[in-house]
Design a protein around this motif. Sequence first.
Motif, PDB file in Angstrom:
ATOM      1  N   MET A  20       0.838  -1.203   0.000  1.00  0.00           N
ATOM      2  CA  MET A  20       0.000   0.000   0.000  1.00  0.00           C
ATOM      3  C   MET A  20       0.874   1.254   0.000  1.00  0.00           C
ATOM      4  SD  MET A  20      -3.158  -0.755  -0.308  1.00  0.00           S
ATOM      5  CE  MET A  20      -4.063   0.678   0.251  1.00  0.00           C
ATOM      6  N   ALA A  21       2.144   1.110   0.360  1.00  0.00           N
ATOM      7  CA  ALA A  21       3.070   2.250   0.357  1.00  0.00           C
ATOM      8  C   ALA A  21       3.476   2.656  -1.057  1.00  0.00           C
ATOM      9  CB  ALA A  21       4.313   1.931   1.188  1.00  0.00           C
ATOM     10  N   ASN A  22       3.286   1.771  -2.031  1.00  0.00           N
ATOM     11  CA  ASN A  22       3.600   2.100  -3.422  1.00  0.00           C
ATOM     12  C   ASN A  22       2.593   3.116  -3.945  1.00  0.00           C
ATOM     13  OD1 ASN A  22       5.715   0.302  -3.435  1.00  0.00           O
ATOM     14  ND2 ASN A  22       4.519  -1.372  -4.288  1.00  0.00           N
ATOM     15  N   HIS A  23       3.067   4.081  -4.677  1.00  0.00           N
ATOM     16  CA  HIS A  23       2.213   5.118  -5.244  1.00  0.00           C
ATOM     17  C   HIS A  23       2.249   5.011  -6.772  1.00  0.00           C
ATOM     18  CE1 HIS A  23       1.617   6.945  -1.350  1.00  0.00           C
ATOM     19  NE2 HIS A  23       2.916   6.821  -1.149  1.00  0.00           N
ATOM     20  N   TYR A  24       1.644   3.952  -7.285  1.00  0.00           N
ATOM     21  CA  TYR A  24       1.672   3.672  -8.717  1.00  0.00           C
ATOM     22  C   TYR A  24       0.432   4.183  -9.444  1.00  0.00           C
ATOM     23  CZ  TYR A  24       5.531   0.532  -7.490  1.00  0.00           C
ATOM     24  OH  TYR A  24       6.704  -0.005  -7.022  1.00  0.00           O
ATOM     25  N   GLU A  77      11.898  -3.726 -22.548  1.00  0.00           N
ATOM     26  CA  GLU A  77      12.432  -2.386 -22.282  1.00  0.00           C
ATOM     27  C   GLU A  77      11.347  -1.312 -22.418  1.00  0.00           C
ATOM     28  OE1 GLU A  77      15.531  -5.206 -23.166  1.00  0.00           O
ATOM     29  OE2 GLU A  77      13.845  -4.620 -24.414  1.00  0.00           O
ATOM     30  N   ASP A  78      10.467  -1.460 -23.396  1.00  0.00           N
ATOM     31  CA  ASP A  78       9.362  -0.509 -23.563  1.00  0.00           C
ATOM     32  C   ASP A  78       8.405  -0.561 -22.371  1.00  0.00           C
ATOM     33  OD1 ASP A  78      10.362   0.314 -26.008  1.00  0.00           O
ATOM     34  OD2 ASP A  78       8.907  -0.836 -27.200  1.00  0.00           O
ATOM     35  N   ALA A  79       8.144  -1.754 -21.880  1.00  0.00           N
ATOM     36  CA  ALA A  79       7.252  -1.899 -20.721  1.00  0.00           C
ATOM     37  C   ALA A  79       7.855  -1.237 -19.487  1.00  0.00           C
ATOM     38  CB  ALA A  79       6.975  -3.379 -20.443  1.00  0.00           C
ATOM     39  N   VAL A  80       9.151  -1.462 -19.253  1.00  0.00           N
ATOM     40  CA  VAL A  80       9.837  -0.850 -18.110  1.00  0.00           C
ATOM     41  C   VAL A  80       9.845   0.666 -18.244  1.00  0.00           C
ATOM     42  CG1 VAL A  80      12.073  -0.617 -16.945  1.00  0.00           C
ATOM     43  CG2 VAL A  80      11.225  -2.885 -17.564  1.00  0.00           C
ATOM     44  N   ALA A  81      10.143   1.160 -19.431  1.00  0.00           N
ATOM     45  CA  ALA A  81      10.178   2.611 -19.653  1.00  0.00           C
ATOM     46  C   ALA A  81       8.805   3.235 -19.423  1.00  0.00           C
ATOM     47  CB  ALA A  81      10.682   2.916 -21.055  1.00  0.00           C
ATOM     48  N   SER A  82       7.763   2.554 -19.823  1.00  0.00           N
ATOM     49  CA  SER A  82       6.407   3.070 -19.647  1.00  0.00           C
ATOM     50  C   SER A  82       6.049   3.214 -18.174  1.00  0.00           C
ATOM     51  CB  SER A  82       5.407   2.138 -20.331  1.00  0.00           C
ATOM     52  OG  SER A  82       4.089   2.546 -20.039  1.00  0.00           O
ATOM     53  N   THR A  83       6.467   2.254 -17.364  1.00  0.00           N
ATOM     54  CA  THR A  83       6.127   2.329 -15.937  1.00  0.00           C
ATOM     55  C   THR A  83       6.830   3.490 -15.257  1.00  0.00           C
ATOM     56  OG1 THR A  83       7.854   0.768 -15.277  1.00  0.00           O
ATOM     57  CG2 THR A  83       5.659  -0.139 -15.700  1.00  0.00           C
ATOM     58  N   LYS A  84       8.012   3.819 -15.730  1.00  0.00           N
ATOM     59  CA  LYS A  84       8.725   4.957 -15.143  1.00  0.00           C
ATOM     60  C   LYS A  84       7.969   6.243 -15.438  1.00  0.00           C
ATOM     61  CE  LYS A  84      13.231   7.005 -14.575  1.00  0.00           C
ATOM     62  NZ  LYS A  84      14.644   6.856 -14.754  1.00  0.00           N
ATOM     63  N   LEU A  85       7.485   6.394 -16.659  1.00  0.00           N
ATOM     64  CA  LEU A  85       6.773   7.609 -17.050  1.00  0.00           C
ATOM     65  C   LEU A  85       5.349   7.670 -16.488  1.00  0.00           C
ATOM     66  CD1 LEU A  85       7.843   7.816 -20.796  1.00  0.00           C
ATOM     67  CD2 LEU A  85       8.659   9.241 -18.914  1.00  0.00           C
ATOM     68  N   SER A  86       4.640   6.559 -16.565  1.00  0.00           N
ATOM     69  CA  SER A  86       3.221   6.553 -16.223  1.00  0.00           C
ATOM     70  C   SER A  86       2.904   6.216 -14.768  1.00  0.00           C
ATOM     71  CB  SER A  86       2.480   5.558 -17.118  1.00  0.00           C
ATOM     72  OG  SER A  86       2.646   5.900 -18.463  1.00  0.00           O
ATOM     73  N   HIS A  87       3.810   5.469 -14.120  1.00  0.00           N
ATOM     74  CA  HIS A  87       3.486   4.969 -12.779  1.00  0.00           C
ATOM     75  C   HIS A  87       4.554   5.280 -11.733  1.00  0.00           C
ATOM     76  CE1 HIS A  87      -0.005   2.834 -14.318  1.00  0.00           C
ATOM     77  NE2 HIS A  87       0.763   2.430 -15.317  1.00  0.00           N
ATOM     78  N   ASN A  88       5.587   6.011 -12.134  1.00  0.00           N
ATOM     79  CA  ASN A  88       6.658   6.386 -11.203  1.00  0.00           C
ATOM     80  C   ASN A  88       7.388   5.172 -10.614  1.00  0.00           C
ATOM     81  OD1 ASN A  88       8.192   8.456 -10.109  1.00  0.00           O
ATOM     82  ND2 ASN A  88       7.024   8.462  -8.197  1.00  0.00           N
ATOM     83  N   VAL A  89       7.562   4.128 -11.441  1.00  0.00           N
ATOM     84  CA  VAL A  89       8.310   2.944 -11.035  1.00  0.00           C
ATOM     85  C   VAL A  89       9.733   3.105 -11.542  1.00  0.00           C
ATOM     86  CG1 VAL A  89       8.505   0.435 -11.209  1.00  0.00           C
ATOM     87  CG2 VAL A  89       6.236   1.509 -11.179  1.00  0.00           C
ATOM     88  N   ASN A  90      10.697   3.011 -10.656  1.00  0.00           N
ATOM     89  CA  ASN A  90      12.100   3.139 -11.035  1.00  0.00           C
ATOM     90  C   ASN A  90      12.666   1.784 -11.440  1.00  0.00           C
ATOM     91  OD1 ASN A  90      12.584   5.998 -10.439  1.00  0.00           O
ATOM     92  ND2 ASN A  90      12.023   5.379  -8.364  1.00  0.00           N
ATOM     93  N   GLU A  91      13.748   1.809 -12.204  1.00  0.00           N
ATOM     94  CA  GLU A  91      14.363   0.550 -12.659  1.00  0.00           C
ATOM     95  C   GLU A  91      14.760  -0.352 -11.496  1.00  0.00           C
ATOM     96  OE1 GLU A  91      17.247   0.728 -15.797  1.00  0.00           O
ATOM     97  OE2 GLU A  91      16.230   2.434 -16.720  1.00  0.00           O
ATOM     98  N   TYR A  92      15.215   0.242 -10.387  1.00  0.00           N
ATOM     99  CA  TYR A  92      15.645  -0.558  -9.234  1.00  0.00           C
ATOM    100  C   TYR A  92      14.465  -1.154  -8.466  1.00  0.00           C
ATOM    101  CZ  TYR A  92      14.774   3.872  -6.780  1.00  0.00           C
ATOM    102  OH  TYR A  92      14.210   5.021  -6.293  1.00  0.00           O
ATOM    103  N   ASP A  93      13.217  -0.758  -8.792  1.00  0.00           N
ATOM    104  CA  ASP A  93      12.033  -1.322  -8.144  1.00  0.00           C
ATOM    105  C   ASP A  93      11.677  -2.696  -8.701  1.00  0.00           C
ATOM    106  OD1 ASP A  93      11.547   0.896  -6.456  1.00  0.00           O
ATOM    107  OD2 ASP A  93      10.473   1.946  -8.065  1.00  0.00           O
ATOM    108  N   TRP A  94      12.232  -3.037  -9.867  1.00  0.00           N
ATOM    109  CA  TRP A  94      11.864  -4.305 -10.515  1.00  0.00           C
ATOM    110  C   TRP A  94      12.647  -5.472  -9.929  1.00  0.00           C
ATOM    111  CZ3 TRP A  94       7.623  -4.664 -13.113  1.00  0.00           C
ATOM    112  CH2 TRP A  94       7.109  -3.538 -13.746  1.00  0.00           C
ATOM    113  N   ILE A  95      11.941  -6.567  -9.736  1.00  0.00           N
ATOM    114  CA  ILE A  95      12.512  -7.830  -9.259  1.00  0.00           C
ATOM    115  C   ILE A  95      12.320  -8.841 -10.370  1.00  0.00           C
ATOM    116  CG2 ILE A  95      12.380  -9.643  -7.509  1.00  0.00           C
ATOM    117  CD1 ILE A  95      10.927  -7.410  -5.746  1.00  0.00           C
ATOM    118  N   THR A  96      13.394  -9.477 -10.821  1.00  0.00           N
ATOM    119  CA  THR A  96      13.301 -10.495 -11.881  1.00  0.00           C
ATOM    120  C   THR A  96      12.934 -11.820 -11.261  1.00  0.00           C
ATOM    121  OG1 THR A  96      14.934  -9.311 -13.211  1.00  0.00           O
ATOM    122  CG2 THR A  96      14.523 -11.624 -13.759  1.00  0.00           C
ATOM    123  N   THR A  97      11.926 -12.468 -11.844  1.00  0.00           N
ATOM    124  CA  THR A  97      11.448 -13.746 -11.322  1.00  0.00           C
ATOM    125  C   THR A  97      12.307 -14.892 -11.822  1.00  0.00           C
ATOM    126  OG1 THR A  97       9.222 -12.835 -11.352  1.00  0.00           O
ATOM    127  CG2 THR A  97       9.408 -15.200 -11.163  1.00  0.00           C
TER     128      THR A  97
END
Length: 97
Positions: A20-24, A77-97
């Motif tokens: 809930m602390a995420n502001h996406y 890469e396009d999906a990651v870039a979109s989240t940075k612009l649209s949802h304020n998700v930084n590259e370091y927020d991603w966890i690879t499964t």
Amino acid sequence: MMIPTELDGAKVIQHTSNSMANHYGVVGILNDSQEIIDQLRITAMAICQYEGSNKYYLFSCDTNWEVIGDFDFDTLEDAVASTKLSHNVNEYDWITT
């Protein structure tokens, strides 16, 4: 809650934490007149891929990892870039499964 290996039948490739602390942002719920009648808060993001597909799917999720919104992209890469612009998700927020 455990991070699912699949969402809506697609394999999870990368995801953020789910908190809930995420502001996406939020996903609007529309009525038949296309008016927003409610909003669901996005608490996690996941990039997934369906078997046999070349597309990458960005899923917005709620606290139960239920998919509440999605977009498709040609590259990871396009999906990651979109989240940075649209949802304020930084590259370091991603966890690879």
